[in-house]
Design a protein around this motif. Structure first.
Motif, PDB file in Angstrom:
ATOM      1  N   GLY A 132     -10.063  -7.043  13.788  1.00 51.53           N
ATOM      2  CA  GLY A 132      -8.787  -6.427  13.556  1.00 51.53           C
ATOM      3  C   GLY A 132      -7.546  -7.349  13.074  1.00 51.53           C
ATOM      4  N   TYR A 133      -7.887  -8.738  12.972  1.00 52.87           N
ATOM      5  CA  TYR A 133      -6.636  -9.694  12.681  1.00 52.87           C
ATOM      6  C   TYR A 133      -7.695 -10.825  12.110  1.00 52.87           C
ATOM      7  CZ  TYR A 133      -8.352 -12.245  16.639  1.00 52.87           C
ATOM      8  OH  TYR A 133      -8.966 -12.901  17.618  1.00 52.87           O
ATOM      9  N   ALA A 134      -6.922 -11.486  11.424  1.00 50.56           N
ATOM     10  CA  ALA A 134      -7.427 -13.024  10.847  1.00 50.56           C
ATOM     11  C   ALA A 134      -6.758 -14.101  11.863  1.00 50.56           C
ATOM     12  CB  ALA A 134      -6.623 -13.159   9.369  1.00 50.56           C
ATOM     13  N   ASN A 135      -7.877 -14.981  12.137  1.00 50.70           N
ATOM     14  CA  ASN A 135      -7.288 -16.212  12.919  1.00 50.70           C
ATOM     15  C   ASN A 135      -6.143 -16.822  12.177  1.00 50.70           C
ATOM     16  OD1 ASN A 135      -8.828 -16.035  15.471  1.00 50.70           O
ATOM     17  ND2 ASN A 135     -10.623 -15.811  14.073  1.00 50.70           N
ATOM     18  N   GLY A 136      -6.338 -17.054  10.770  1.00 49.50           N
ATOM     19  CA  GLY A 136      -5.337 -18.035  10.078  1.00 49.50           C
ATOM     20  C   GLY A 136      -5.309 -17.266   8.783  1.00 49.50           C
ATOM     21  N   VAL A 137      -4.229 -17.622   8.164  1.00 46.89           N
ATOM     22  CA  VAL A 137      -4.129 -17.283   6.721  1.00 46.89           C
ATOM     23  C   VAL A 137      -3.489 -18.542   5.838  1.00 46.89           C
ATOM     24  CG1 VAL A 137      -2.838 -15.926   5.115  1.00 46.89           C
ATOM     25  CG2 VAL A 137      -3.593 -14.984   7.373  1.00 46.89           C
ATOM     26  N   VAL A 138      -4.079 -18.838   4.809  1.00 53.32           N
ATOM     27  CA  VAL A 138      -3.281 -19.830   3.915  1.00 53.32           C
ATOM     28  C   VAL A 138      -2.811 -18.982   2.603  1.00 53.32           C
ATOM     29  CG1 VAL A 138      -3.841 -21.675   2.391  1.00 53.32           C
ATOM     30  CG2 VAL A 138      -4.930 -21.667   4.499  1.00 53.32           C
ATOM     31  N   ALA A 139      -1.551 -19.332   2.340  1.00 56.69           N
ATOM     32  CA  ALA A 139      -0.909 -18.593   1.155  1.00 56.69           C
ATOM     33  C   ALA A 139       0.039 -19.520   0.834  1.00 56.69           C
ATOM     34  CB  ALA A 139      -0.147 -17.333   1.871  1.00 56.69           C
TER      35      ALA A 139
END
Length: 142
Positions: free
Chosen positions: A26-33
């Motif tokens: 239900g969620y991402a541990n981290g995001v690169v954007a």
């Protein structure tokens, strides 16, 4: 380890999840954007006229998510541009008791896009009838 977005997600972001960790649910541990950043202050479950139409926990979550989508549109952003959501809820037990219904509402409003998320139970929110408040960050591709 960087994971490319799932095919069902039109996200311009890379999700971070160490390969030796259990899958995040239900969620991402981290995001690169990379791109133009959009920051949304805390939104609650009232309508655009700042009136509550319900005291139901799940319905307030749905309205809150719809409010976030409406504000994102002002920046020509979509739910798939979200990189972070911070949820403040007033009742952890009510949240846990309604997980399936909340999941359906979430997918109906935001789709199958799961940015980095955090959830905190708080004693109260500024608006007495509010049961949830969500801050959001989005990044639009350059």
């Amino acid at each position: 380890m960087m994971h490319p977005p799932l095919e069902s997600q039109a996200s311009p972001h890379d999700f971070l999840h160490p390969k030796h960790w259990k899958p995040a649910l239900g969620y991402a541990n981290g995001v690169v954007a990379k791109g133009r950043m959009v920051f949304l202050g805390g939104h609650i479950g009232w309508n655009g006229q700042q009136e509550f139409e319900t005291d139901n926990f799940v319905e307030q979550i749905e309205q809150t998510l719809k409010n976030i989508v409406e504000v994102l549109k002002e920046a020509q952003a979509k739910p798939e541009h979200l990189v972070r959501l911070t949820w403040y809820i007033t009742d952890k037990r009510e949240y846990l008791a309604n997980l399936r219904e909340i999941g359906r509402v979430y997918k109906r409003v935001l789709g199958a896009h799961f940015p980095a998320m955090a959830m905190v139970q708080v004693v109260a929110l500024i608006e007495d009838r509010a049961k949830v408040e969500i801050e959001a960050t989005a990044v639009l591709p350059e």
